[in-house]
Design a protein around this motif. Structure first.
Motif, PDB file in Angstrom:
ATOM      1  N   ASN A 139       5.656  -8.317   7.714  1.00  0.00           N
ATOM      2  CA  ASN A 139       5.566  -9.459   8.585  1.00  0.00           C
ATOM      3  C   ASN A 139       4.762  -8.748   9.820  1.00  0.00           C
ATOM      4  O   ASN A 139       5.060  -7.536  10.068  1.00  0.00           O
ATOM      5  N   TYR A 140       4.029  -9.578  10.716  1.00  0.00           N
ATOM      6  CA  TYR A 140       3.137  -9.353  11.739  1.00  0.00           C
ATOM      7  C   TYR A 140       3.646  -9.966  12.849  1.00  0.00           C
ATOM      8  O   TYR A 140       3.809 -11.163  12.792  1.00  0.00           O
ATOM      9  N   ALA A 141       3.272  -9.348  13.981  1.00  0.00           N
ATOM     10  CA  ALA A 141       3.102  -9.966  15.264  1.00  0.00           C
ATOM     11  C   ALA A 141       1.835 -11.069  15.132  1.00  0.00           C
ATOM     12  O   ALA A 141       0.922 -10.600  14.707  1.00  0.00           O
ATOM     13  N   GLY A 142       1.918 -12.103  15.840  1.00  0.00           N
ATOM     14  CA  GLY A 142       0.743 -12.769  15.797  1.00  0.00           C
ATOM     15  C   GLY A 142      -0.417 -12.267  16.414  1.00  0.00           C
ATOM     16  O   GLY A 142      -1.599 -12.555  15.808  1.00  0.00           O
ATOM     17  N   SER A 143      -0.373 -11.431  17.446  1.00  0.00           N
ATOM     18  CA  SER A 143      -1.501 -10.925  18.123  1.00  0.00           C
ATOM     19  C   SER A 143      -2.379  -9.916  17.214  1.00  0.00           C
ATOM     20  O   SER A 143      -3.399  -9.596  17.647  1.00  0.00           O
ATOM     21  N   VAL A 144      -1.632  -9.456  16.077  1.00  0.00           N
ATOM     22  CA  VAL A 144      -2.193  -8.529  15.202  1.00  0.00           C
ATOM     23  C   VAL A 144      -2.377  -8.887  13.853  1.00  0.00           C
ATOM     24  O   VAL A 144      -3.149  -8.218  13.185  1.00  0.00           O
ATOM     25  N   LYS A 145      -1.843  -9.931  13.661  1.00  0.00           N
ATOM     26  CA  LYS A 145      -2.072 -10.429  12.159  1.00  0.00           C
ATOM     27  C   LYS A 145      -3.490 -10.598  11.885  1.00  0.00           C
ATOM     28  O   LYS A 145      -4.308 -11.150  12.584  1.00  0.00           O
ATOM     29  N   ASP A 146      -3.975 -10.300  10.699  1.00  0.00           N
ATOM     30  CA  ASP A 146      -5.462 -10.489  10.027  1.00  0.00           C
ATOM     31  C   ASP A 146      -6.218  -9.070  10.641  1.00  0.00           C
ATOM     32  O   ASP A 146      -7.174  -8.776  10.223  1.00  0.00           O
ATOM     33  N   ARG A 147      -5.458  -8.338  11.556  1.00  0.00           N
ATOM     34  CA  ARG A 147      -6.216  -7.094  12.165  1.00  0.00           C
ATOM     35  C   ARG A 147      -5.568  -5.774  11.504  1.00  0.00           C
ATOM     36  O   ARG A 147      -6.297  -4.763  11.228  1.00  0.00           O
ATOM     37  N   PHE A 148      -4.268  -5.902  11.535  1.00  0.00           N
ATOM     38  CA  PHE A 148      -3.404  -4.525  11.242  1.00  0.00           C
ATOM     39  C   PHE A 148      -2.578  -4.777   9.828  1.00  0.00           C
ATOM     40  O   PHE A 148      -2.602  -6.046   9.476  1.00  0.00           O
ATOM     41  N   THR A 149      -2.621  -3.608   9.219  1.00  0.00           N
ATOM     42  CA  THR A 149      -1.968  -3.720   7.939  1.00  0.00           C
ATOM     43  C   THR A 149      -0.961  -2.557   7.865  1.00  0.00           C
ATOM     44  O   THR A 149      -1.278  -1.294   8.145  1.00  0.00           O
ATOM     45  N   ILE A 150       0.334  -2.883   7.578  1.00  0.00           N
ATOM     46  CA  ILE A 150       1.531  -1.864   7.510  1.00  0.00           C
ATOM     47  C   ILE A 150       1.382  -1.489   5.956  1.00  0.00           C
ATOM     48  O   ILE A 150       1.295  -2.499   5.056  1.00  0.00           O
ATOM     49  N   SER A 151       1.881  -0.423   6.006  1.00  0.00           N
ATOM     50  CA  SER A 151       2.116   0.113   4.275  1.00  0.00           C
ATOM     51  C   SER A 151       2.905   1.279   4.226  1.00  0.00           C
ATOM     52  O   SER A 151       3.217   1.877   5.429  1.00  0.00           O
ATOM     53  N   ARG A 152       3.548   1.446   3.147  1.00  0.00           N
ATOM     54  CA  ARG A 152       4.201   2.835   2.994  1.00  0.00           C
ATOM     55  C   ARG A 152       4.062   3.455   1.815  1.00  0.00           C
ATOM     56  O   ARG A 152       3.664   2.781   0.746  1.00  0.00           O
ATOM     57  N   ASP A 153       4.480   4.630   1.909  1.00  0.00           N
ATOM     58  CA  ASP A 153       4.094   5.466   0.465  1.00  0.00           C
ATOM     59  C   ASP A 153       5.508   6.471   0.341  1.00  0.00           C
ATOM     60  O   ASP A 153       5.724   7.147   1.003  1.00  0.00           O
ATOM     61  N   ASN A 154       6.522   5.644  -0.345  1.00  0.00           N
ATOM     62  CA  ASN A 154       7.780   6.487  -0.590  1.00  0.00           C
ATOM     63  C   ASN A 154       7.649   7.889  -1.146  1.00  0.00           C
ATOM     64  O   ASN A 154       8.631   8.791  -0.766  1.00  0.00           O
ATOM     65  N   ALA A 155       6.977   7.845  -1.852  1.00  0.00           N
ATOM     66  CA  ALA A 155       6.555   9.174  -2.593  1.00  0.00           C
ATOM     67  C   ALA A 155       6.082  10.399  -1.501  1.00  0.00           C
ATOM     68  O   ALA A 155       6.529  11.526  -1.610  1.00  0.00           O
ATOM     69  N   LYS A 156       5.587   9.988  -0.528  1.00  0.00           N
ATOM     70  CA  LYS A 156       5.251  10.850   0.561  1.00  0.00           C
ATOM     71  C   LYS A 156       5.986  10.758   1.756  1.00  0.00           C
ATOM     72  O   LYS A 156       5.854  11.385   2.916  1.00  0.00           O
ATOM     73  N   ASN A 157       7.018  10.136   1.669  1.00  0.00           N
ATOM     74  CA  ASN A 157       7.987   9.811   2.916  1.00  0.00           C
ATOM     75  C   ASN A 157       7.027   9.323   3.984  1.00  0.00           C
ATOM     76  O   ASN A 157       7.473   9.911   5.472  1.00  0.00           O
ATOM     77  N   THR A 158       6.179   8.618   3.968  1.00  0.00           N
ATOM     78  CA  THR A 158       5.253   8.291   5.013  1.00  0.00           C
ATOM     79  C   THR A 158       4.907   6.958   5.182  1.00  0.00           C
ATOM     80  O   THR A 158       4.734   5.972   4.148  1.00  0.00           O
ATOM     81  N   GLY A 159       4.747   6.125   6.257  1.00  0.00           N
ATOM     82  CA  GLY A 159       4.535   5.062   6.555  1.00  0.00           C
ATOM     83  C   GLY A 159       3.121   4.877   7.451  1.00  0.00           C
ATOM     84  O   GLY A 159       2.775   5.890   7.819  1.00  0.00           O
ATOM     85  N   TYR A 160       2.361   3.899   7.299  1.00  0.00           N
ATOM     86  CA  TYR A 160       1.032   3.892   7.915  1.00  0.00           C
ATOM     87  C   TYR A 160       0.821   2.316   8.690  1.00  0.00           C
ATOM     88  O   TYR A 160       1.547   1.392   8.228  1.00  0.00           O
ATOM     89  N   LEU A 161      -0.033   2.603   9.680  1.00  0.00           N
ATOM     90  CA  LEU A 161      -0.458   1.094  10.328  1.00  0.00           C
ATOM     91  C   LEU A 161      -2.090   1.347  10.252  1.00  0.00           C
ATOM     92  O   LEU A 161      -2.447   2.097  11.165  1.00  0.00           O
TER      93      LEU A 161
END
Length: 115
Positions: free
Chosen positions: A58-80
């Motif tokens: 889920n995203y704040a309205g001000s960033v929706k459609d511009r930002f994407t959050i993701s995660r790679d559990n195998a690498k213990n890393t998250g991204y924006l």
């Protein structure tokens, strides 16, 4: 000892893109929801995006459609992934891991968007 390290912040022109990373250690990353918050100059810290352990986002309205959050559990890393950046996106960006009463924060990474 739990440690979260953000990286990827930079100075970028409006319309540009950046990808922030949050590397976790000392914790079972996959068991925690991950979120990105930001705090702009003179502003309160605000939630930008959140991703659950199952991958729901889920995203704040001000960033929706511009930002994407993701995660790679195998690498213990998250991204924006941040696209179409605006000057109002200028802030220190923090990652957070949360589960029940436990939550952990990184030290933040500066994003500056010039007009």
């Amino acid at each position: 000892q739990v440690q979260l390290v953000e990286s990827g912040g930079d100075l970028v022109q409006a319309g540009g893109s950046l990808r922030l990373s949050c590397a976790a250690s000392g914790i079972t990353f996959s068991r925690y929801a991950m979120a990105w918050y930001r705090q702009g100059p003179g502003k309160q810290r605000e939630l930008v995006a959140r991703i659950s352990t199952g991958g729901s986002t889920n995203y704040a309205g001000s960033v929706k459609d511009r930002f994407t959050i993701s995660r790679d559990n195998a690498k213990n890393t998250g991204y924006l992934q941040m696209n179409s950046l605006k000057p109002e996106d200028t802030a220190v960006y923090y990652c957070q891991l949360a589960s029940g009463n436990y939550n952990y924060w990184g030290q933040g990474t500066q994003v500056t968007v010039s007009s």
